[in-house]
Write an enzyme that holds these catalytic residues in place. Structure first.
Site: not given
Length: 208
Positions: A28, A148, A55
């Site tokens: 991310s 995540d 992400h």
């Protein structure tokens, strides 16, 4: 609860001279820099496929494939529906699409609901990889905020796969690595500079 098929009837293709067939990478915030570091030293003949969830904003096109292609000898492309996994190729989830690996070694893109407010979801990618490739899968969690990937890491280990996590000292953002480590299902916690070397060792058997 994320649900994926847990026992695929079709066996995915195994790649020649590869200790593992697929490497699934999640990142991310700070992830582009980290992925450049990991991919830039992989040899062109790297014999496994790579699937990447990064992400990024769903409102804008992604130029990650172009950026990474200029920094690595392997092939990098934005994943498309129905792509066949090929060794030495990295497939990047498009903005606002979940990336899934099917039991025949092809890729699917999905606009199904957000997972932990995210699409693409590392958890969904990892769980699909675990169900399909089992002990021949490697999951890597790099820098990022949030958690995540943690549920997916547990799936990878449950099916016999291997998990690598960037250590907290070298992660620009420690949320995702920390959440993965806290599952207790991590095989290697490594500084960013060492991940590529260990990955090559595992997949290609070049060192102990």
């Amino acid at each position: 609860m994320i649900q994926m098929a847990e026992d695929a009837k079709n066996n995915p293709p195994h790649f020649t001279n590869a200790g593992f067939d697929i490497v699934a990478i999640a990142a991310s915030a700070g992830g582009l820099t980290a992925q450049i570091k990991v991919l830039s030293t992989l040899p062109a003949e790297f014999p496994a496929a790579i699937a990447i969830v990064q992400h990024i904003s769903p409102e804008h096109p992604s130029f990650m494939a172009e950026i990474l292609s200029r920094r690595t000898d392997i092939t990098v492309k934005q994943a498309q529906e129905g792509d066949d996994l090929s060794p030495g190729t990295a497939y990047i989830a498009p903005p606002n699409r979940h990336l899934l690996v099917n039991d025949d070694g092809t890729l699917s893109l999905s606009q199904s609901k957000l997972v932990h407010f995210l699409r693409p979801s590392a958890d969904l990618l990892f769980e699909s990889v675990a169900a399909t490739y089992k002990e021949r899968a490697i999951a890597i969690v790099l820098t990022g905020t949030g958690s995540d990937g943690a549920m997916g890491v547990e799936a990878i280990k449950k099916m016999g796969g291997t998990v690598i996590v960037q250590d907290l000292k070298t992660a620009e953002f420690s949320g995702m690595p920390s959440a993965a480590i806290q599952t207790g299902n991590v095989d290697f916690i490594l500084p960013l500079d060492e991940i590529s070397r260990v990955l090559v060792s595992l997949v290609m058997g070049k060192c102990n």
